[in-house]
Design a protein around this motif. Structure first.
Motif, PDB file in Angstrom:
ATOM      1  N   GLU A   1      51.000  36.403  95.562  1.00  0.00           N
ATOM      2  CA  GLU A   1      50.476  37.650  95.018  1.00  0.00           C
ATOM      3  C   GLU A   1      49.264  37.368  94.135  1.00  0.00           C
ATOM      4  N   PHE A   2      48.297  38.261  94.175  1.00  0.00           N
ATOM      5  CA  PHE A   2      47.087  38.087  93.376  1.00  0.00           C
ATOM      6  C   PHE A   2      47.365  38.377  91.900  1.00  0.00           C
ATOM      7  N   THR A   3      46.790  37.564  91.060  1.00  0.00           N
ATOM      8  CA  THR A   3      46.878  37.765  89.623  1.00  0.00           C
ATOM      9  C   THR A   3      45.474  37.976  89.064  1.00  0.00           C
ATOM     10  N   ILE A   4      45.429  38.318  87.801  1.00  0.00           N
ATOM     11  CA  ILE A   4      44.143  38.540  87.131  1.00  0.00           C
ATOM     12  C   ILE A   4      43.822  37.317  86.279  1.00  0.00           C
ATOM     13  N   GLY A   5      42.662  36.743  86.518  1.00  0.00           N
ATOM     14  CA  GLY A   5      42.259  35.546  85.798  1.00  0.00           C
ATOM     15  C   GLY A   5      41.562  35.850  84.492  1.00  0.00           C
ATOM     16  N   THR A   6      41.042  34.812  83.884  1.00  0.00           N
ATOM     17  CA  THR A   6      40.374  34.939  82.590  1.00  0.00           C
ATOM     18  C   THR A   6      39.127  35.816  82.691  1.00  0.00           C
ATOM     19  N   VAL A   7      38.832  36.496  81.617  1.00  0.00           N
ATOM     20  CA  VAL A   7      37.672  37.396  81.581  1.00  0.00           C
ATOM     21  C   VAL A   7      36.387  36.583  81.606  1.00  0.00           C
TER      22      VAL A   7
ATOM     23  N   VAL B   1      28.154  44.432  83.093  1.00  0.00           N
ATOM     24  CA  VAL B   1      28.613  45.375  84.116  1.00  0.00           C
ATOM     25  C   VAL B   1      29.884  44.812  84.736  1.00  0.00           C
ATOM     26  N   PRO B   2      30.648  45.629  85.454  1.00  0.00           N
ATOM     27  CA  PRO B   2      31.813  45.100  86.147  1.00  0.00           C
ATOM     28  C   PRO B   2      31.417  44.006  87.143  1.00  0.00           C
ATOM     29  N   GLY B   3      32.048  42.867  87.015  1.00  0.00           N
ATOM     30  CA  GLY B   3      31.820  41.761  87.930  1.00  0.00           C
ATOM     31  C   GLY B   3      33.153  41.131  88.270  1.00  0.00           C
ATOM     32  N   TYR B   4      33.243  40.553  89.460  1.00  0.00           N
ATOM     33  CA  TYR B   4      34.524  40.026  89.926  1.00  0.00           C
ATOM     34  C   TYR B   4      34.309  38.726  90.697  1.00  0.00           C
ATOM     35  N   LEU B   5      34.930  37.663  90.229  1.00  0.00           N
ATOM     36  CA  LEU B   5      35.004  36.414  90.975  1.00  0.00           C
ATOM     37  C   LEU B   5      36.321  36.460  91.754  1.00  0.00           C
ATOM     38  N   VAL B   6      36.228  36.598  93.069  1.00  0.00           N
ATOM     39  CA  VAL B   6      37.414  36.753  93.913  1.00  0.00           C
ATOM     40  C   VAL B   6      37.725  35.414  94.574  1.00  0.00           C
ATOM     41  N   GLU B   7      38.923  34.878  94.315  1.00  0.00           N
ATOM     42  CA  GLU B   7      39.347  33.582  94.849  1.00  0.00           C
ATOM     43  C   GLU B   7      40.606  33.751  95.699  1.00  0.00           C
ATOM     44  N   VAL B   8      40.488  33.482  96.993  1.00  0.00           N
ATOM     45  CA  VAL B   8      41.676  33.411  97.844  1.00  0.00           C
ATOM     46  C   VAL B   8      42.040  31.934  98.008  1.00  0.00           C
TER      47      VAL B   8
ATOM     48  N   GLN C   1      29.844  29.197  79.588  1.00  0.00           N
ATOM     49  CA  GLN C   1      30.256  28.911  80.960  1.00  0.00           C
ATOM     50  C   GLN C   1      29.155  29.332  81.939  1.00  0.00           C
ATOM     51  N   PRO C   2      28.556  28.390  82.678  1.00  0.00           N
ATOM     52  CA  PRO C   2      27.401  28.723  83.518  1.00  0.00           C
ATOM     53  C   PRO C   2      27.741  29.190  84.927  1.00  0.00           C
ATOM     54  N   LEU C   3      28.839  29.942  85.095  1.00  0.00           N
ATOM     55  CA  LEU C   3      29.161  30.531  86.388  1.00  0.00           C
ATOM     56  C   LEU C   3      28.426  31.866  86.550  1.00  0.00           C
ATOM     57  N   LEU C   4      28.216  32.247  87.806  1.00  0.00           N
ATOM     58  CA  LEU C   4      27.508  33.501  88.065  1.00  0.00           C
ATOM     59  C   LEU C   4      28.183  34.681  87.384  1.00  0.00           C
ATOM     60  N   THR C   5      29.517  34.782  87.494  1.00  0.00           N
ATOM     61  CA  THR C   5      30.190  35.935  86.906  1.00  0.00           C
ATOM     62  C   THR C   5      30.170  35.909  85.383  1.00  0.00           C
ATOM     63  N   HIS C   6      30.132  34.734  84.786  1.00  0.00           N
ATOM     64  CA  HIS C   6      29.972  34.677  83.335  1.00  0.00           C
ATOM     65  C   HIS C   6      28.587  35.210  82.939  1.00  0.00           C
ATOM     66  N   LYS C   7      27.580  34.869  83.720  1.00  0.00           N
ATOM     67  CA  LYS C   7      26.229  35.374  83.422  1.00  0.00           C
ATOM     68  C   LYS C   7      26.166  36.878  83.632  1.00  0.00           C
ATOM     69  N   VAL C   8      26.830  37.372  84.673  1.00  0.00           N
ATOM     70  CA  VAL C   8      26.881  38.815  84.917  1.00  0.00           C
ATOM     71  C   VAL C   8      27.558  39.520  83.742  1.00  0.00           C
TER      72      VAL C   8
ATOM     73  N   ALA D   1      43.544  34.871  92.833  1.00  0.00           N
ATOM     74  CA  ALA D   1      43.221  35.468  91.534  1.00  0.00           C
ATOM     75  C   ALA D   1      41.859  36.142  91.606  1.00  0.00           C
ATOM     76  N   VAL D   2      41.709  37.179  90.814  1.00  0.00           N
ATOM     77  CA  VAL D   2      40.413  37.831  90.632  1.00  0.00           C
ATOM     78  C   VAL D   2      40.071  37.729  89.158  1.00  0.00           C
ATOM     79  N   PHE D   3      38.895  37.179  88.879  1.00  0.00           N
ATOM     80  CA  PHE D   3      38.446  36.961  87.507  1.00  0.00           C
ATOM     81  C   PHE D   3      37.394  38.022  87.181  1.00  0.00           C
ATOM     82  N   PRO D   4      37.735  39.001  86.341  1.00  0.00           N
ATOM     83  CA  PRO D   4      36.826  40.110  86.077  1.00  0.00           C
ATOM     84  C   PRO D   4      35.976  39.879  84.817  1.00  0.00           C
ATOM     85  N   THR D   5      34.862  40.566  84.746  1.00  0.00           N
ATOM     86  CA  THR D   5      34.167  40.680  83.470  1.00  0.00           C
ATOM     87  C   THR D   5      34.915  41.712  82.630  1.00  0.00           C
ATOM     88  N   ALA D   6      34.566  41.809  81.362  1.00  0.00           N
ATOM     89  CA  ALA D   6      35.249  42.767  80.484  1.00  0.00           C
ATOM     90  C   ALA D   6      35.123  44.183  81.013  1.00  0.00           C
TER      91      ALA D   6
END
Length: 225
Positions: A162-168, A187-194, A174-181, A129-134
């Motif tokens: 197959e890769f899916t799109i995770g929560t925005v 700006v566009p940010g992506y938490l990429v999880e394989v 939520q104190p994750l790096l991508t939530h802070k981004v 899954a890839v978790f994007p910012t808005a």
């Protein structure tokens, strides 16, 4: 964090036309010490050649965890120390955030792996899954579809890989790096999880590198090895 156990290199790749043209992308990996696909992907990105823009790459964000081969150290889970609207709550996380801010990025990638597969019931994980910012929602669709069509579908892996799109990402609670981004920088940010489930490290490295390069391309940075 020179001269501390968290000392780590920052790699910069500048476009042949100069870093003033094109976007700046910050890539972070290695927050968890059992996710080598992330930092190996990041190191592969340091060898790329790009026409425009700038890549700022932090492959080994958490050296003690990587050296010990553990998910987290006694300092806790690094990726739970980036509270939106507040200063990071771990010195190493603060150093990563300072580097991000210093480069004023147009895009941020955070590379990880998981023990399971997102929303599949497999091991309760968040892999594939890839978790994007808005700000990254539109772009993430093209990137995941491309990897699914070009790499997953022709392979021996089933459709559950197959890769899916995770929560925005961008939740102020939520104190994750991508939530802070997403919240603080917008700006566009992506938490990429394989996923590590039923895969080899070369599988994960291939998929994560492909997604990273496709995201760079979607944001205007065309790369060549």
């Amino acid at each position: 964090m020179a001269n501390t156990r968290y000392e780590s290199g920052v790699y910069v790749v500048e476009g042949r036309s100069g870093s003033d043209e094109g976007p700046t992308v910050v890539v972070v990996a290695g927050q968890h010490g059992i996710e080598p696909a992330g930092w190996l992907t990041a190191m592969q990105l340091t060898a790329l050649s790009i026409d425009v823009g700038k890549l700022v790459i932090i492959p080994f964000a958490n050296p003690p965890a990587i050296i010990q081969g553990v998910y987290q150290t006694s300092d806790g889970n690094m990726n739970r120390h980036f509270p939106p609207e507040e200063a990071p709550t771990l010195d190493a996380a603060a150093a990563v955030w300072r580097e991000i801010q210093r480069n004023d990025p147009d895009v941020v990638l955070d590379l990880h792996s998981s023990h399971g597969i997102y929303q599949s019931g497999v091991d309760n994980g968040v892999g594939q899954a890839v978790f994007p910012t808005a700000a990254g929602l539109e772009t993430v669709v093209d990137a995941t579809e491309w990897v699914n069509d070009e790499l997953i579908a022709p392979s021996a892996f089933g459709s559950e890989y197959e890769f899916t799109i995770g929560t925005v990402q961008g939740n102020a609670d939520q104190p994750l790096l991508t939530h802070k981004v997403g919240h603080d920088l917008d700006v566009p940010g992506y938490l990429v999880e394989v996923t590590r489930y039923g895969t080899t490290l070369p599988d994960r490295l291939t998929w994560q590198t492909a997604i990273a390069i496709k995201l760079l391309d979607e944001h205007g940075i065309t790369v060549s090895v």
